[in-house]
Design a protein around this motif. Structure first.
Motif, PDB file in Angstrom:
ATOM      1  N   ARG A  84       0.838  -1.210   0.000  1.00 44.19           N
ATOM      2  CA  ARG A  84       0.000   0.000   0.000  1.00 44.19           C
ATOM      3  C   ARG A  84       0.867   1.252   0.000  1.00 44.19           C
ATOM      4  NH1 ARG A  84      -2.837  -2.637   4.435  1.00 44.19           N
ATOM      5  NH2 ARG A  84      -4.735  -3.659   3.674  1.00 44.19           N
ATOM      6  N   SER A  87       2.611   1.696  -3.327  1.00 50.28           N
ATOM      7  CA  SER A  87       1.664   2.047  -4.383  1.00 50.28           C
ATOM      8  C   SER A  87       1.236   3.511  -4.271  1.00 50.28           C
ATOM      9  CB  SER A  87       0.436   1.136  -4.310  1.00 50.28           C
ATOM     10  OG  SER A  87       0.807  -0.219  -4.487  1.00 50.28           O
ATOM     11  N   ARG A  88       0.910   3.932  -3.071  1.00 46.75           N
ATOM     12  CA  ARG A  88       0.466   5.313  -2.885  1.00 46.75           C
ATOM     13  C   ARG A  88       1.595   6.295  -3.163  1.00 46.75           C
ATOM     14  NH1 ARG A  88      -2.348   3.433   2.736  1.00 46.75           N
ATOM     15  NH2 ARG A  88      -4.310   2.645   1.849  1.00 46.75           N
ATOM     16  N   ARG A  91       2.256   6.446  -6.926  1.00 42.17           N
ATOM     17  CA  ARG A  91       1.187   7.233  -7.559  1.00 42.17           C
ATOM     18  C   ARG A  91       1.436   8.728  -7.371  1.00 42.17           C
ATOM     19  NH1 ARG A  91      -4.674   8.029  -5.044  1.00 42.17           N
ATOM     20  NH2 ARG A  91      -5.760   8.996  -6.789  1.00 42.17           N
ATOM     21  N   VAL A 142       0.600  -7.055  -9.560  1.00 37.86           N
ATOM     22  CA  VAL A 142       0.667  -5.906  -8.640  1.00 37.86           C
ATOM     23  C   VAL A 142       1.328  -4.718  -9.341  1.00 37.86           C
ATOM     24  CG1 VAL A 142       1.704  -5.027  -6.511  1.00 37.86           C
ATOM     25  CG2 VAL A 142       0.678  -7.312  -6.545  1.00 37.86           C
ATOM     26  N   THR A 145      -0.691  -3.377 -12.446  1.00 36.72           N
ATOM     27  CA  THR A 145      -1.912  -2.667 -12.028  1.00 36.72           C
ATOM     28  C   THR A 145      -1.561  -1.274 -11.530  1.00 36.72           C
ATOM     29  OG1 THR A 145      -3.046  -4.729 -11.435  1.00 36.72           O
ATOM     30  CG2 THR A 145      -3.887  -2.696 -10.459  1.00 36.72           C
ATOM     31  N   LEU A 146      -0.532  -1.187 -10.691  1.00 35.63           N
ATOM     32  CA  LEU A 146      -0.115   0.108 -10.160  1.00 35.63           C
ATOM     33  C   LEU A 146       0.330   1.044 -11.270  1.00 35.63           C
ATOM     34  CD1 LEU A 146       0.825   2.153  -8.032  1.00 35.63           C
ATOM     35  CD2 LEU A 146       2.930   0.798  -7.802  1.00 35.63           C
ATOM     36  N   TRP A 149      -2.532   2.138 -13.616  1.00 34.67           N
ATOM     37  CA  TRP A 149      -3.357   3.162 -12.976  1.00 34.67           C
ATOM     38  C   TRP A 149      -2.627   4.502 -12.953  1.00 34.67           C
ATOM     39  CZ3 TRP A 149      -8.365   2.548 -11.538  1.00 34.67           C
ATOM     40  CH2 TRP A 149      -8.942   3.641 -10.892  1.00 34.67           C
ATOM     41  N   GLU A 203      -7.869   3.025  -4.466  1.00 36.17           N
ATOM     42  CA  GLU A 203      -7.792   2.242  -3.230  1.00 36.17           C
ATOM     43  C   GLU A 203      -8.514   0.906  -3.382  1.00 36.17           C
ATOM     44  OE1 GLU A 203      -6.073   2.790  -0.487  1.00 36.17           O
ATOM     45  OE2 GLU A 203      -5.250   4.679  -1.231  1.00 36.17           O
ATOM     46  N   LEU A 206      -6.446  -1.441  -5.571  1.00 34.42           N
ATOM     47  CA  LEU A 206      -5.307  -1.915  -4.801  1.00 34.42           C
ATOM     48  C   LEU A 206      -5.716  -3.033  -3.848  1.00 34.42           C
ATOM     49  CD1 LEU A 206      -2.353  -1.674  -3.950  1.00 34.42           C
ATOM     50  CD2 LEU A 206      -3.006   0.251  -2.473  1.00 34.42           C
ATOM     51  N   GLU A 207      -6.824  -2.822  -3.128  1.00 37.01           N
ATOM     52  CA  GLU A 207      -7.274  -3.841  -2.169  1.00 37.01           C
ATOM     53  C   GLU A 207      -7.723  -5.122  -2.864  1.00 37.01           C
ATOM     54  OE1 GLU A 207      -6.830  -3.763   1.112  1.00 37.01           O
ATOM     55  OE2 GLU A 207      -5.805  -1.870   0.646  1.00 37.01           O
TER      56      GLU A 207
END
Length: 223
Positions: A84, A87-88, A91, A142, A145-146, A149, A203, A206-207
């Protein structure tokens, strides 16, 4: 910029100025002919550090990942929380430079920061109970996807937030008045469509991915 002492130019300084130039004027402005004067050197001086524009772009992407990694605690014991945080932070780092992010988010950088990101994610996969090919596959899910996005959001910012806000009004205008007999499912959820924003969706995506990793890890674990 005034001429500078010969030999004083560094790769990190070139990357910094290149990032600023590309963000201000777009990727097409990122040429050695433009970079030289911005750095106070001849364009050929930049070539001593980078073979071509593509190598420079990869270094810029590496710098964005370095910025993201600086916000991540590799000692965090919870593998989901490490992903998390990464990823955040990724981003934020990429979307802060959208005109550059669209050029590098989909690239394989093959540099130090990327190696550290891959190691961090694979460590999380191992902690979740994944090994071998499955760990490699879920790592790619993972990471892709990150980055997908991130590239999408960077494109949104590059297009312009005012344009995107106008597009977003469609949820409160066109969608809420569609005829229920033709579009019953849309009309059923239409009041909520405008409430869902990119923050929510990032979010949630991600989850969902982390849930899938956890489920695959649990399925393969022998107690």
């Amino acid at each position: 910029m005034a001429k500078r002492e010969r030999g004083s130019l560094t790769r990190s300084e070139i990357v910094k100025v290149a990032l600023e130039l590309a963000e201000a004027e777009g990727g097409e402005a990122l040429t050695f002919r433009r970079l030289g004067p911005a750095l106070g050197v001849a364009p050929t001086a930049v070539l001593r550090h980078f073979r071509d524009k593509d190598e420079l772009l990869l270094a810029i992407g590496n710098q964005l990942l370095e910025t993201a990694l600086a916000e991540v605690d590799p000692a965090e014991p919870d593998w989901r929380e490490r992903i998390r945080a990464l990823s955040r932070a990724t981003r934020r780092a990429f979307v802060a430079h959208p005109r550059v992010a669209v050029l590098v988010a989909t690239r394989t950088l093959r540099q130090e920061a990327e190696f550290r990101v891959v190691e961090l994610i694979l460590g999380a996969m191992a902690q979740a109970g994944l090994r071998g090919r499955e760990a490699a596959s879920l790592y790619r899910v993972v990471a892709d996807t990150l980055l997908a996005w991130t590239a999408f959001e960077a494109t949104v910012h590059a297009v312009g937030l005012d344009v995107m806000r106008k597009d977003g009004l469609a949820w409160d205008r066109e969608y809420v008045v569609l005829p229920a007999d033709r579009y019953p499912r849309i009309r059923e959820v239409a009041p909520y469509l405008s409430e869902v924003d990119r923050e929510d969706q990032f979010e949630l995506a991600l989850e969902l991915v982390l849930d899938a990793v956890a489920a695959r890890g649990s399925a393969g674990r022998v107690d």
